[in-house]
Write a protein that holds these residues in place. Structure first.
Motif, PDB file in Angstrom:
ATOM      1  N   UNK A   1       0.845  -1.199   0.000  1.00 25.25           N
ATOM      2  CA  UNK A   1       0.000   0.000   0.000  1.00 25.25           C
ATOM      3  C   UNK A   1       0.879   1.248   0.000  1.00 25.25           C
ATOM      4  N   UNK A   2       1.858   1.272   0.853  1.00 25.72           N
ATOM      5  CA  UNK A   2       2.767   2.424   0.915  1.00 25.72           C
ATOM      6  C   UNK A   2       3.520   2.600  -0.400  1.00 25.72           C
ATOM      7  N   UNK A   3       3.917   1.480  -0.995  1.00 26.66           N
ATOM      8  CA  UNK A   3       4.629   1.547  -2.278  1.00 26.66           C
ATOM      9  C   UNK A   3       3.739   2.181  -3.343  1.00 26.66           C
ATOM     10  N   UNK A   4       2.480   1.793  -3.384  1.00 27.22           N
ATOM     11  CA  UNK A   4       1.560   2.337  -4.387  1.00 27.22           C
ATOM     12  C   UNK A   4       1.395   3.844  -4.228  1.00 27.22           C
ATOM     13  N   UNK A   5       1.215   4.293  -3.014  1.00 28.79           N
ATOM     14  CA  UNK A   5       1.058   5.737  -2.784  1.00 28.79           C
ATOM     15  C   UNK A   5       2.338   6.504  -3.084  1.00 28.79           C
ATOM     16  N   UNK A   6       3.472   5.945  -2.711  1.00 29.10           N
ATOM     17  CA  UNK A   6       4.740   6.630  -3.001  1.00 29.10           C
ATOM     18  C   UNK A   6       5.004   6.686  -4.506  1.00 29.10           C
ATOM     19  N   UNK A   7       4.753   5.600  -5.200  1.00 29.13           N
ATOM     20  CA  UNK A   7       4.951   5.600  -6.659  1.00 29.13           C
ATOM     21  C   UNK A   7       4.033   6.620  -7.323  1.00 29.13           C
ATOM     22  N   UNK A   8       2.812   6.746  -6.823  1.00 21.52           N
ATOM     23  CA  UNK A   8       1.893   7.765  -7.353  1.00 21.52           C
ATOM     24  C   UNK A   8       2.425   9.163  -7.032  1.00 21.52           C
ATOM     25  N   UNK A   9       2.912   9.348  -5.826  1.00 21.40           N
ATOM     26  CA  UNK A   9       3.484  10.643  -5.437  1.00 21.40           C
ATOM     27  C   UNK A   9       4.665  11.001  -6.343  1.00 21.40           C
ATOM     28  N   UNK A  10       5.467  10.017  -6.678  1.00 21.33           N
ATOM     29  CA  UNK A  10       6.625  10.237  -7.549  1.00 21.33           C
ATOM     30  C   UNK A  10       6.227  10.373  -9.019  1.00 21.33           C
ATOM     31  N   UNK A  11       4.969  10.038  -9.335  1.00 25.87           N
ATOM     32  CA  UNK A  11       4.485  10.018 -10.721  1.00 25.87           C
ATOM     33  C   UNK A  11       5.361   9.107 -11.587  1.00 25.87           C
ATOM     34  N   UNK A  12       5.649   7.945 -11.024  1.00 22.76           N
ATOM     35  CA  UNK A  12       6.555   6.978 -11.635  1.00 22.76           C
ATOM     36  C   UNK A  12       5.852   6.195 -12.742  1.00 22.76           C
TER      37      UNK A  12
END
Length: 180
Positions: free
Chosen positions: A53-64
């Motif tokens: 879950x944290x990975x998904x939100x961080x990747x979205x935050x990074x716009x990866x």
């Protein structure tokens, strides 16, 4: 390590560190999503494990953008696995997450929307992501209206469902007279 469990007292510090070290942590976050997709039912064998879950939100935050296809794969699993893994929080956020990591391949979103084996909540989120992508200028209004029209004209099975509710709500949001 500190992003693995929700009850870690240093979670805020862990997020700040992850953001500060975006370049180093991104490959590891992508790997977490890929592992969760391949071993979806119990990817890490740990109760209360929330790193995915944290990975998904961080990747979205990074716009990866490299995360787009793996996230589509994760949420295109043919049962409730993705919901079990991520919880109901993605009912509200998945559309925006997909739009945040969008890599230009609208075909993946369309395939997810039209795949009856995918959980209806995930398909609805993909429908909603198109409105977000339109709002931020990633795709045109005409593209969205044309695709929604195709869905109305037979690309979606005609039966009452969450998919139709989502499609109707999205149509109302963008006010396309041509679809009324």
């Amino acid at each position: 390590e500190k992003l693995k469990f929700m009850d870690d007292p240093y979670l805020e510090d862990a997020f700040k560190a992850a953001i500060q070290n975006q370049e180093e942590i991104t490959p590891e976050l992508l790997e977490v999503v890929e592992i969760a997709t391949v071993q979806a039912h119990d990817p890490f064998g740990l109760e209360d494990y929330v790193l995915c879950i944290h990975a998904l939100y961080l990747l979205a935050h990074f716009r990866e953008k490299k995360a787009f296809s793996p996230i589509i794969d994760l949420f295109s699993t043919p049962d409730d696995t993705a919901l079990e893994l991520t919880g109901n929080m993605f009912v509200e956020d998945l559309g925006r997450i997909l739009a945040s990591v969008y890599d230009g391949n609208v075909g993946l979103l369309k395939a997810m929307i039209e795949n009856e084996a995918v959980h209806p909540l995930m398909r609805a989120s993909a429908i909603e992501s198109l409105v977000v992508l339109m709002a931020v200028g990633e795709i045109t209004r005409d593209e969205v209206v044309t695709y929604y029209q195709e869905l109305f004209q037979g690309r979606l099975k005609r039966q009452p469902s969450l998919i139709w509710n989502s499609l109707t709500a999205c149509v109302v949001d963008i006010h396309p007279e041509e679809l009324y």
